[in-house]
Scaffold this active site. Structure first.
Site, short mmCIF file in Angstrom:
data_model
loop_
_atom_site.label_atom_id
_atom_site.label_comp_id
_atom_site.label_asym_id
_atom_site.label_seq_id
_atom_site.Cartn_x
_atom_site.Cartn_y
_atom_site.Cartn_z
N GLU A 206 7.97 -0.17 -9.89
CA GLU A 206 6.63 -0.75 -10.02
C GLU A 206 5.71 0.15 -10.84
OE1 GLU A 206 4.77 -2.02 -6.38
OE2 GLU A 206 5.88 -3.90 -6.39
N HIS B 3 33.25 3.97 -2.66
CA HIS B 3 34.26 2.92 -2.52
C HIS B 3 33.75 1.57 -3.01
CE1 HIS B 3 37.09 5.40 -0.09
NE2 HIS B 3 35.99 6.11 -0.03
N LYS C 259 3.13 -14.36 -7.46
CA LYS C 259 2.21 -14.71 -6.37
C LYS C 259 1.35 -15.90 -6.79
CE LYS C 259 1.37 -10.01 -4.73
NZ LYS C 259 0.32 -9.03 -4.53
O1 PA5 Z 1 2.74 -0.67 -4.49
C1 PA5 Z 1 2.08 -1.66 -4.24
O2 PA5 Z 1 0.85 -1.68 -4.38
C2 PA5 Z 1 2.72 -2.92 -3.71
O3 PA5 Z 1 4.09 -2.76 -3.54
C3 PA5 Z 1 2.12 -3.31 -2.39
O4 PA5 Z 1 2.33 -2.30 -1.45
C4 PA5 Z 1 2.67 -4.64 -1.88
O5 PA5 Z 1 2.55 -5.63 -2.87
C5 PA5 Z 1 1.95 -5.07 -0.62
O6 PA5 Z 1 0.59 -5.24 -0.89
P1 PA5 Z 1 -0.47 -5.28 0.27
O7 PA5 Z 1 -0.45 -3.95 0.96
O8 PA5 Z 1 -1.76 -5.52 -0.41
O9 PA5 Z 1 -0.10 -6.37 1.20
#
Ligand code: PA5
Length: 471
Positions: free
Chosen positions: A326, A347, A462
């Site tokens: 990310e 394995h 989303k």
């Molecule tokens: O790194 C990030 O920001 C994302 O992976 C969030 O943690 C994830 O999308 C969850 O978001 P939220 O904490 O707003 O529910």
């Protein structure tokens, strides 16, 4: 508890073919130092609280000094500090319930799971309450949209009946920085109703058994207020989800499990100090970043295999998969992380790593001393398996032999490897490792000119999902 520094040994990347030469790292030293300076400057810019230039936005540099800030506040304010309050909430939950559901997705749950798997008993949830040291079980939900999994959880919790014994009682910590993530919100809505029944409809009790961790505003915050929750923890401003493990997001579940959260933060703070002061060649963050970057840039190794030796660090690897993907998977760039657990995956994936496409850098994570005494293979009257000659050898001996033998096999094929080593698997060393990987990720972002913060690409699914659902 060992507070030894974690070490990074890249000897296995220096190869006659397909690897690096020893003088390659010095060539990128000025760029690595410039990237470190930028990360340190980001921290100052963020801490100053002024406006952030457009080119730097978003700037979620708040994770960097969070360990020191929390520890300092703990020293100065004692029982009123966030750390002490988190610990008190965790201890209250531990005394009152036998299971805590952690609802969250991505950065809002992967860190907690990593800490649990690394530091708790491998069968924590299966043990009796006494064997768990009277700490609750932790179950993760709100990280998918899986009907069967939710139904299964309802079965486990016991439907439609107020809890009588402590072993039937449970609580929820719902974690969402934005407060609007659908997966988590859906699970919370349904589980809240179950919890209401479990509390016999007592609204005050319900509010005590829900501990939200969220932003200072948003849907979850509003819901928590409407429920009357008194203990609400915040994901600090400027700390992104995947960088939030040392906030309440990771610390509350860790404290519920009885882990030493002060040592965890102390390890992270020690890594910060090391990162700021050690020179390239002795700096695990810069050396790891430099080697990974060189192998990608010069040898096309854009698959980063994090090879964990033993089962306990698999969830750390999955947490890192998210962190790297990310943070740097942007602008059609960014290496692809892959976690493997050895010897299990020798394995399954071992063949490809030994003889497949030369696009992989393998970083092993090894642990010197596990949390338990080494088990010997032992003598047996039935020696058909031929193991009596290894009777004195232990399971860690066998794992170490597998690690050395694998590195040797890779080296003979000019397959690059490096070793990250923890002397012990404890909270302090884990704090160092996790902070090291977060720092390395942001340093690499600055090196590549990719903003490691934010995840604009996650928004597309989303938006579509919500549009489709609401049509
Ligand atoms: O790194 C990030 O920001 C994302 O992976 C969030 O943690 C994830 O999308 C969850 O978001 P939220 O904490 O707003 O529910």
């Amino acid at each position: 508890m060992s507070t030894a520094p974690i070490t990074y040994d890249p000897i296995g990347v220096f190869l006659p073919q397909h690897g690096l030469q020893p003088d390659d790292l010095p060539q990128v030293t000025p760029r690595l130092e410039a990237a470190r300076d930028e990360v340190l400057a980001d921290d100052v810019l963020w801490s100053a609280g002024g406006s952030v230039p457009a080119a730097k936005q978003p700037l979620d540099a708040g994770f960097h000094r969070l360990p020191e800030r929390l520890l300092q506040e703990y020293d100065e304010r004692g029982a009123d500090s966030e750390l002490a309050r988190l610990q008190a909430t965790a201890d209250r939950l531990a005394a009152e319930v036998d299971r805590v559901l952690v609802l969250g997705i991505g950065g809002s749950y992967m860190g907690a799971r990593a800490l649990m798997e690394a530091c708790c008993h491998p069968y924590h949830n299966e043990l009796s309450r006494a064997a768990r040291g009277n700490r609750p079980r932790i179950t993760y939900e709100g990280n998918n949209l899986d009907n069967d999994a939710l139904q299964g959880l309802f079965d486990l919790l016991g439907r439609n009946a107020p809890a009588q014994e402590i072993t039937d009682r449970w609580a929820v910590t719902v974690i969402s920085k934005s407060g609007g993530t659908l997966e988590t919100a859906v699970a919370f809505r349904m589980l809240l109703e179950q919890l209401r029944i479990s509390c016999g409809g007592d609204a005050a009790r319900l509010a005590e058994l829900v501990v939200p961790v969220t932003g200072a505003s948003g849907k979850l915050f509003d819901l928590a207020q409407a429920l009357g929750c008194e203990e609400i923890y915040h994901v600090p401003d400027g700390v992104g989800g995947r960088f939030s493990i040392f906030s309440a997001v990771g610390l509350l579940p860790a404290a519920v499990l009885g882990l030493d959260i002060v040592q965890l933060l102390a390890g992270a703070a020690a890594m910060n100090e090391h990162f700021r002061t050690a020179a390239v060649g002795e700096n695990v963050v810069l050396d790891y970043t430099g080697i990974c970057h060189l192998m990608e840039e010069r040898r096309g190794c854009d698959i980063r295999v994090l090879s964990t030796w033993g089962k306990r660090l698999e969830a750390v690897g999955l947490w890192y998969d998210q962190l790297l993907s990310e943070s740097l998977g942007k602008q059609e760039r960014g290496a692809t992380p892959l976690t493997v657990v050895n010897t299990r995956d020798l394995h399954s994936r071992g063949q490809q790593h030994q003889e497949g496409v030369r696009d992989k850098l393998i970083t092993n994570i090894t642990v010197g001393q596990g949390r338990r005494e080494p088990l010997a293979i032992g003598q047996s009257a039935l020696n058909q398996d031929g193991l009596n000659e290894l009777a004195q050898k232990t399971v860690p001996d066998a794992l170490q032999a597998a690690h050395r033998g694998t590195n040797q096999a890779y080296r003979e094929e000019n397959r690059p490897t490096a070793d990250l080593h923890l002397e012990q698997l404890n909270e302090f060393q884990l704090g160092q490792l996790l902070q090291m990987l977060m720092l390395a990720t942001v340093v690499e972002g600055r090196l590549l000119g990719i903003n490691p913060y934010g995840q604009p690409g996650v928004e597309a699914y989303k938006k579509n999902m919500n549009a489709i659902l609401r049509t």
